[in-house]
Enzyme design. Structure first.
Site, PDB file in Angstrom:
ATOM      1  N   HIS A 139       3.195   8.372   0.806  1.00 38.34           N
ATOM      2  CA  HIS A 139       2.691   9.226  -0.282  1.00 38.34           C
ATOM      3  C   HIS A 139       2.638  10.711   0.071  1.00 38.34           C
ATOM      4  CE1 HIS A 139       0.566   5.996  -3.015  1.00 38.34           C
ATOM      5  NE2 HIS A 139       1.830   5.717  -2.778  1.00 38.34           N
ATOM      6  N   ASP A 162       7.989  -3.642  -3.556  1.00 42.29           N
ATOM      7  CA  ASP A 162       7.592  -2.245  -3.787  1.00 42.29           C
ATOM      8  C   ASP A 162       8.262  -1.407  -2.710  1.00 42.29           C
ATOM      9  OD1 ASP A 162       6.187   0.189  -3.947  1.00 42.29           O
ATOM     10  OD2 ASP A 162       4.412  -0.766  -4.755  1.00 42.29           O
ATOM     11  N   HIS A 176       8.849  -0.911  -8.838  1.00 41.98           N
ATOM     12  CA  HIS A 176       8.630   0.308  -9.630  1.00 41.98           C
ATOM     13  C   HIS A 176       9.580   1.422  -9.214  1.00 41.98           C
ATOM     14  CE1 HIS A 176       5.992   2.964  -6.994  1.00 41.98           C
ATOM     15  NE2 HIS A 176       5.711   1.841  -6.402  1.00 41.98           N
ATOM     16  N   GLU A 226       3.654   2.988 -11.760  1.00 40.70           N
ATOM     17  CA  GLU A 226       2.895   2.080 -10.888  1.00 40.70           C
ATOM     18  C   GLU A 226       1.872   2.866 -10.092  1.00 40.70           C
ATOM     19  OE1 GLU A 226       2.009  -0.019  -7.031  1.00 40.70           O
ATOM     20  OE2 GLU A 226       2.797   1.968  -7.398  1.00 40.70           O
ATOM     21  N   GLU A 227       2.292   4.064  -9.658  1.00 38.15           N
ATOM     22  CA  GLU A 227       1.432   4.839  -8.754  1.00 38.15           C
ATOM     23  C   GLU A 227       0.119   5.250  -9.406  1.00 38.15           C
ATOM     24  OE1 GLU A 227       1.846   4.889  -5.785  1.00 38.15           O
ATOM     25  OE2 GLU A 227       3.955   4.926  -5.221  1.00 38.15           O
ATOM     26  N   ASP A 233       8.626   4.311  -0.683  1.00 38.98           N
ATOM     27  CA  ASP A 233       7.774   3.878  -1.789  1.00 38.98           C
ATOM     28  C   ASP A 233       8.126   4.637  -3.051  1.00 38.98           C
ATOM     29  OD1 ASP A 233       5.761   3.046  -3.466  1.00 38.98           O
ATOM     30  OD2 ASP A 233       4.139   3.982  -2.348  1.00 38.98           O
TER      31      ASP A 233
HETATM   32 ZN   LIG Z   1       4.781   1.818  -4.539  1.00 34.21          ZN
END
Ligand SMILES: [Zn+2]
Length: 530
Positions: free
Chosen positions: A506, A422, A346, A393-394, A356
């Site tokens: 994140h 990912d 993604h 995706e998140e 990420d």
């Molecule tokens: Zn991810």
């Protein structure tokens, strides 16, 4: 971290290509694909730096620009590339506030809910583009209640509280991240009778353990103001089109029906920093929490409450039907063009996304560039290769799920395998999960790539030494974009990475600087992952 994952992705992709190659000898192209003559740390790091220059959450202009970059890079590799768009329900924070009244005699504290930039932060100019901290699909509302500390917010943690005689009903729970999916933290709180949930990253788990530990940019750990954002949705795909694609003019269920589905939380929640979590913990009295509920060496003693600290949590989210963009690249097979080998990663990120997901995007683009070089030397794939760069995706694996829903019958009959990356690189050490059909392939691939952290061995040798339990994990959950392929249509799938969890996950510190300093300083892991 980037370095190892890249190499692994390359190795696995290479093994798929063994399946794909037509003669002359497969082994020739196979070794050419992974040869160091084709590897390019500088080009991978360039892709990563470009993709992560600005925060690029799904539905944003910055993420559309990142899509253009992926599209033009694939096109420049002579790969037929196009964008597949869907209009899907996403949420963004509109207004938030969090106030703590530590005790009836003390004045309230209002938290600023901001992740801090640091001196010399090269991304300070775009820090305001980072989405204010929130949980995607959180329930909007305002709640006031005494706080109960619930450890990791697992079902067994509520069992412990019950044994202690602590009633959670009508309280706002304070849970720490780390053991279960954040959507389940909020769901468990709701089921225990709480009216709101705050989730923080305890420095015992994310901050290096307290004491003398330093944090980013001096070390890899999460700064005290860092916040792990993320979705609390328990479904997959656009919540308004469950089971069918969000294509133009499609039918949608109402927001009320989404709420009654059980897949979105029914109480407000908010992710908060270690610093704010600790301030709230200091206001909680009552019984002392068990030893394994406590924090780092220099943390205050954690008690369970309820209160006397009372919080007022207010969150209002905007629900938006936004356009998301999957970028697809296709190299047609010469012998079995109607059989597909699919590679995916993604692109959308909660913040800058250096680990990420764009370490994986950089690896995907590196794969495309290597395939172009192979094509120039006469190689043609046996089967059709589809390179997929997913969006949203998140929020809930949305881009990949919608595409699988749209093409379900075609994929069910023609897809040979789906290979996912990912977070390609977050540190050293190769990890892979997959369905059993791909076990041998994963092992063979790992045997062909040199360990980026130790040139005297292969990734496979490092892998078997470092793994205590089974070598190849299984794909039971819905952790990334393999889920729709595997769980909706039963396509054999694999998921790979270098490095395990990483502390700034994140948060707004998942940027190129973190990757360059701590994840993969030489970008060797990234190359290996490719
Ligand atoms: Zn991810």
């Amino acid at each position: 971290m980037l370095k190892t994952t890249g190499a692994t992705f390359l190795a696995i992709a290479t093994s798929f290509f063994i399946l794909l190659f037509s003669p002359p000898p497969k082994s020739y192209y196979h070794s050419l694909f992974i040869s160091s003559s084709l590897s390019d740390n500088a080009s991978i790091s360039h892709h990563l730096r470009t993709l992560t220059r600005r925060p690029h959450v799904a539905g944003s202009q910055a993420n559309a620009e990142a899509a253009s970059y992926v599209l033009s890079t694939l096109s420049a590799c002579n790969i037929k590339a196009h964008i597949v768009s869907y209009d899907v329900l996403l949420t963004y924070p509109d207004s938030r506030s969090l106030t703590l009244t530590p005790s009836p005699s003390e004045p309230p504290i209002t938290f600023d809910l901001k992740q801090e930039i640091y001196e010399g932060d090269p991304y300070a100019d775009v820090a305001d583009e980072v989405l204010p901290t929130n949980h995607a699909y959180a329930k909007s509302g305002s709640v006031i209640g005494p706080v109960v500390y619930v450890n990791y917010g697992r079902v067994e943690d509520y069992g412990t509280l019950k044994e202690m005689g602590v009633n959670v009903t009508g309280t706002v729970v304070l849970a720490r991240y780390g053991e279960i999916y954040r959507g389940d933290i909020v769901m468990n709180a709701f089921e225990a009778g709480a009216i709101g949930a705050l989730v923080y990253t305890d420095r015992k788990d994310y901050g290096g353990g307290g004491g003398d530990a330093k944090w980013f940019p001096d070390d890899k750990w999460m700064p005290p103001s860092g916040v792990q954002v993320g979705t609390v949705y328990n479904g997959s795909g656009d919540p308004t089109t469950p089971g069918w694609a969000s294509s133009e003019g499609c039918e949608r269920v109402s927001i009320e029906e989404v709420e009654s589905s059980g897949d979105v939380p029914l109480i407000p929640s908010m992710p908060i920093s270690d610093a704010d979590g600790e301030t709230i913990l200091r206001s909680i009295g009552g019984q002392i929490a068990k030893d394994n509920w406590q924090g780092s060496i220099d943390a205050p003693t954690y008690r369970v409450g309820p209160g006397p600290g009372v919080v007022n949590l207010e969150y209002n989210g905007k629900q938006v039907i936004a356009t998301i963009q999957n970028v697809m690249g296709v190299i047609e097979g010469v012998e079995e063009p109607d059989r597909f080998v699919i590679l995916g990663n993604h692109r959308d990120a909660w913040t800058f996304g250096a680990v990420d997901p764009n370490s994986g995007t950089a690896a995907l683009l590196e794969v495309a560039q290597r395939l172009q070089k192979l094509q120039r030397s006469g190689w043609k794939p046996r089967r059709t290769i589809i390179l997929c760069n997913w969006d949203a995706e998140e929020y809930g694996l949305t881009g990949s799920t919608e595409w699988v829903e749209e093409n379900r019958d075609l994929l069910a009959s023609r897809a040979v395998a789906y290979l996912n990356v990912d977070c390609a690189v977050s540190g050293a050490g190769f990890h892979a999960s997959g369905t059993p059909q791909l076990d041998d392939l994963l092992k063979q691939a790992a045997q062909q790539v040199q360990d980026p952290d130790n040139s005297s061995q292969t990734i496979y040798e490092q892998w078997i030494q470092s793994t205590e339990s089974s070598l190849i994990g299984r794909l039971g959950g819905a952790g990334s974009d393999y889920a729709a392929f595997l769980q909706h249509i039963g396509v054999p799938a694999a998921d790979m990475r270098f490095g395990a969890g990483y502390p700034v996950y994140h948060s707004m510190y998942d940027d190129y600087t973190w990757m360059e300093k701590f994840g993969d300083p030489m970008f060797h892991r990234n190359v290996a992952g490719t």
